[in-house]
Design an enzyme around this catalytic site. Structure first.
Site, PDB file in Angstrom:
ATOM      1  N   LYS A  34     -44.817  17.820  52.453  1.00  0.00           N
ATOM      2  CA  LYS A  34     -45.409  16.875  51.500  1.00  0.00           C
ATOM      3  C   LYS A  34     -45.002  17.229  50.059  1.00  0.00           C
ATOM      4  O   LYS A  34     -44.492  18.338  49.802  1.00  0.00           O
ATOM      5  CB  LYS A  34     -46.933  16.896  51.664  1.00  0.00           C
ATOM      6  CG  LYS A  34     -47.413  16.372  53.033  1.00  0.00           C
ATOM      7  CD  LYS A  34     -48.942  16.365  53.122  1.00  0.00           C
ATOM      8  CE  LYS A  34     -49.417  15.810  54.466  1.00  0.00           C
ATOM      9  NZ  LYS A  34     -50.897  15.694  54.519  1.00  0.00           N
ATOM     10  N   TYR A  85     -49.100   5.673  56.586  1.00  0.00           N
ATOM     11  CA  TYR A  85     -50.469   6.118  56.905  1.00  0.00           C
ATOM     12  C   TYR A  85     -51.389   4.932  57.259  1.00  0.00           C
ATOM     13  O   TYR A  85     -52.600   5.036  57.077  1.00  0.00           O
ATOM     14  CB  TYR A  85     -51.040   6.911  55.734  1.00  0.00           C
ATOM     15  CG  TYR A  85     -50.690   8.393  55.770  1.00  0.00           C
ATOM     16  CD1 TYR A  85     -51.083   9.217  56.835  1.00  0.00           C
ATOM     17  CD2 TYR A  85     -49.991   8.985  54.729  1.00  0.00           C
ATOM     18  CE1 TYR A  85     -50.780  10.575  56.865  1.00  0.00           C
ATOM     19  CE2 TYR A  85     -49.689  10.355  54.747  1.00  0.00           C
ATOM     20  CZ  TYR A  85     -50.087  11.134  55.817  1.00  0.00           C
ATOM     21  OH  TYR A  85     -49.798  12.484  55.844  1.00  0.00           O
TER      22      TYR A  85
HETATM   23  O1  CDP Z   1     -52.671  15.543  58.643  1.00  0.00           O
HETATM   24  P1  CDP Z   1     -53.688  15.576  59.777  1.00  0.00           P
HETATM   25  O2  CDP Z   1     -53.230  14.821  60.998  1.00  0.00           O
HETATM   26  O3  CDP Z   1     -54.143  16.971  60.093  1.00  0.00           O
HETATM   27  O4  CDP Z   1     -55.012  14.852  59.221  1.00  0.00           O
HETATM   28  P2  CDP Z   1     -55.415  13.304  59.202  1.00  0.00           P
HETATM   29  O5  CDP Z   1     -56.846  13.212  59.584  1.00  0.00           O
HETATM   30  O6  CDP Z   1     -54.443  12.472  59.986  1.00  0.00           O
HETATM   31  O7  CDP Z   1     -55.328  12.915  57.668  1.00  0.00           O
HETATM   32  C1  CDP Z   1     -54.073  12.672  57.060  1.00  0.00           C
HETATM   33  C2  CDP Z   1     -54.029  13.370  55.728  1.00  0.00           C
HETATM   34  O8  CDP Z   1     -55.020  12.798  54.871  1.00  0.00           O
HETATM   35  C3  CDP Z   1     -54.404  14.859  55.741  1.00  0.00           C
HETATM   36  O9  CDP Z   1     -53.338  15.698  56.115  1.00  0.00           O
HETATM   37  C4  CDP Z   1     -54.810  15.072  54.294  1.00  0.00           C
HETATM   38  O10 CDP Z   1     -53.669  15.181  53.452  1.00  0.00           O
HETATM   39  C5  CDP Z   1     -55.530  13.762  53.969  1.00  0.00           C
HETATM   40  N1  CDP Z   1     -57.002  13.837  54.140  1.00  0.00           N
HETATM   41  C6  CDP Z   1     -57.816  13.923  53.004  1.00  0.00           C
HETATM   42  O11 CDP Z   1     -57.313  13.925  51.884  1.00  0.00           O
HETATM   43  N2  CDP Z   1     -59.179  13.995  53.152  1.00  0.00           N
HETATM   44  C7  CDP Z   1     -59.746  13.990  54.373  1.00  0.00           C
HETATM   45  N3  CDP Z   1     -61.063  14.058  54.481  1.00  0.00           N
HETATM   46  C8  CDP Z   1     -58.954  13.898  55.519  1.00  0.00           C
HETATM   47  C9  CDP Z   1     -57.573  13.830  55.374  1.00  0.00           C
END
Ligand code: CDP
Ligand code: MG
Length: 140
Positions: A10, A50
């Site tokens: 990222k 996303y």
């Molecule tokens: O990346 P990962 O699959 O672990 O997590 P996700 O639940 O798919 O969320 C995507 C991305 O959103 C995360 O990697 C974080 O950068 C962001 N995020 C955030 O800013 N705040 C949260 N509560 C959850 C996710």
């Protein structure tokens, strides 16, 4: 089972010079990099990537962040690649991530967590196709 997964370093990882660190861990884990490039997404492209998170409270900020600078996108291949790479990354929230994982060691924030990895074969298929065409992926 041999799988493919999409990895992203990222904008925080790129700007903090963590590209080599992440790639070293990928290679040490026995995952093969079969496609790689550096890209800068615009807001619309980040929202498209996303789209599963559309409507969630972090969506706007996340897509601003992901379009704030260059990313390194890679396709990784190997045995159980999706889960293997998720294990290398650690939990989304770095404070919950296991010791020694990329996010635990380098993330500074729940959002700015250095890396992305696909979470299922279905999402890997969508995410790889989002960034790479067949000619850009090494098939040997
Ligand atoms: O990346 P990962 O699959 O672990 O997590 P996700 O639940 O798919 O969320 C995507 C991305 O959103 C995360 O990697 C974080 O950068 C962001 N995020 C955030 O800013 N705040 C949260 N509560 C959850 C996710
Ligand atoms: Mg995810």
């Amino acid at each position: 089972m041999i799988q493919r997964t999409l990895s992203i370093i990222k904008p925080d990882g790129v700007s903090r010079n963590l590209i080599g660190e992440v790639i070293k861990r990928i290679e040490s884990a026995g995952l093969k990099i079969i496609a790689m490039k550096m890209i800068r997404m615009n807001k619309v492209q980040a929202k498209g990537f996303y789209q599963v998170h559309e409507g969630k409270p972090f969506y706007e900020s996340l897509t601003d962040f992901m379009s704030s600078g260059p990313c390194v996108v890679m396709v990784l291949e190997g045995d159980n690649a999706i889960e293997k790479y998720r294990k290398l990354m650690g939990a989304t929230d770095y404070r919950m991530a296991e010791e020694g994982t990329i996010r635990r060691e380098f993330a500074t924030d729940i959002e700015k967590n250095v890396v992305h990895g696909s979470d299922s074969p279905e999402s890997a298929h969508f995410e790889i196709g989002y960034f790479f065409n067949q000619l850009e992926i090494i098939n040997e």
